[in-house]
Design an enzyme around this catalytic site. Structure first.
Site, short mmCIF file in Angstrom:
data_model
loop_
_atom_site.label_atom_id
_atom_site.label_comp_id
_atom_site.label_asym_id
_atom_site.label_seq_id
_atom_site.Cartn_x
_atom_site.Cartn_y
_atom_site.Cartn_z
N ASP A 95 23.09 -5.29 80.39
CA ASP A 95 23.70 -5.39 79.80
C ASP A 95 23.54 -4.86 78.58
OD1 ASP A 95 22.59 -7.49 79.48
OD2 ASP A 95 23.75 -8.69 78.89
N GLU A 157 22.48 -11.12 79.48
CA GLU A 157 21.61 -11.56 79.48
C GLU A 157 22.12 -12.01 77.95
OE1 GLU A 157 18.29 -11.37 75.89
OE2 GLU A 157 19.15 -9.99 76.11
#
Length: 396
Positions: A95, A157
């Site tokens: 991400d 994350e």
């Protein structure tokens, strides 16, 4: 270095795999596939498309691939090449953070080559890391492999670290070592601080400022909260010290405050956001107790008016002992001494499985910045370090 020459470098030694995508093709595919995670629902996306691309590429070079759903629309990928116990885990998150388009001079969801750099969202932090792994894997002779190589791509994350938490709690694998490819300028990072962020909300009672007795001023109560937190900050500095860090103490930062709506009204609500970066070894439960203890007297004085809410799940500090053989081994491969940093990564979770280091291309100064880039100078050294690491820990 011109773009054409760079592509030629990335394709050298790959004559036998011309049907496979090149480094730049994989890199471009990762960056062009949006996978933003955010605590703001208007920005938050799934990462399924980028995980599907990774799965296809890795299957094509002989990996067994599992895609695991960690939450609706959020996926982890675990790929394995080879058999046996132990081996090496190469990990990273799939991400990115949101972006402010008005501050970018380049298209965030594309690769732009300029100034001997690749510009794009995720080029350094850190989807691009998987292109380096892919290129290293293509160039290795696997005929004498004795231990497995694992590749892990996680979700979220940048928000809750959901992917790393879910993987650590559920994985059946037990690698010997793990490298997380966050941007460290190819310096092995053996330790970092954790991160705890809370909101303190004071609810008072509004009223006309001409008569203070008509209300309860939330700003005045917050003044007492701030004094208590600053005393806690001094206590943390006095009682905790780690000589391995450039800033050797825990830090407590008062980051955001807002309260009231008019000069002639008694403030009815005031909210403070603050963070603490604990050293490795400070337990999250212990830190929580210290925070609650620091505010206990103020809360007793103003019952029911002070509420403490986490802004995200806390992240503990992380450390791999400096004298561990894995640290020395990676220092030799990188020809660079290991260091410590103050930002945090998924290492506290993945290090529950095995000794872990943070090591990757690009600079942390590019993380979360407009016009994020990765300099060309990192390309060949990164592929070289990954190749040597795979040979070191997956081959006799």
């Amino acid at each position: 270095m011109c773009f054409t020459f760079l592509v030629n470098i990335c394709q050298q030694g790959n004559e036998d795999n011309m049907q496979l995508p090149s480094f730049i093709e994989v890199y471009r595919g990762l960056i062009s596939t949006s996978s933003i995670s955010s605590s703001d629902p208007s920005w938050d996306e799934g990462n399924q498309q980028v995980i599907e691309k990774l799965a296809t590429w890795l299957k094509d070079v002989g990996f067994d691939v599992d895609v695991i759903q960690a939450a609706p629309g959020k996926y982890n990928l675990l790929a394995k090449k080879g058999h046996g116990e132990g081996g090496l885990l190469l990990a990273g998150h799939s991400d990115t953070v949101p972006f402010d388009e008005g501050r970018w001079n380049f298209e965030p969801h594309a690769i732009t080559e300029a100034n001997n750099r690749f510009y794009g969202l995720g080029t350094a932090d850190m989807k691009g890391f998987f292109a380096f792994i892919y290129e290293a894997v293509k160039k290795i002779d696997w005929s004498k492999q004795t231990k497995p190589l694992y590749i892990l791509a996680t979700c979220d994350e940048e928000t809750s670290m959901l992917g790393a938490r879910h993987f650590t709690d559920n994985t059946p694998i037990k690698p010997d070592y793990c490298i997380i490819g966050e941007p460290t300028s190819l310096v092995p990072i053996r330790a970092h601080k954790g991160h705890v962020a809370n909101a303190v909300r004071v609810t008072g009672k509004s009223g006309h400022s001409s008569d203070p007795a008509l209300g309860v001023n939330a700003i005045e109560i917050m003044h007492e909260v701030l004094f208590a937190l600053m005393q806690l900050r001094d206590k943390l500095i006095k009682e905790y010290h780690h000589p391995g860090f450039a800033i050797p103490n825990p830090t407590l930062n008062l980051g955001h405050i807002h309260g009231g709506d008019s000069a002639n009204r008694i403030c009815g609500c005031c909210e403070l956001h603050y963070d603490v970066r604990p050293l490795p070894g400070i337990s999250l439960d212990g830190l929580s107790n210290m925070l609650l203890g620091a505010l206990q007297e103020v809360q007793a004085k103003w019952p029911g008016r002070i509420e403490i809410t986490p802004l995200h799940d806390p992240v503990p500090g992380f450390e791999c002992n400096h004298d561990h053989p894995f640290v020395g081994g990676m220092e030799n491969i990188c020809q660079t001494p290991s260091e410590t940093v103050n930002y945090c990564t998924e290492a506290p979770f993945l290090s529950q499985l095995c000794p872990t280091l943070v090591l990757g291309p690009g600079s942390i100064e590019q993380a979360h910045q407009p016009d994020e880039f990765l300099a060309f100078e990192f390309i060949d050294p990164t592929i070289n370090i990954l190749s040597k690491s795979i040979y070191q820990y997956c081959f006799d």
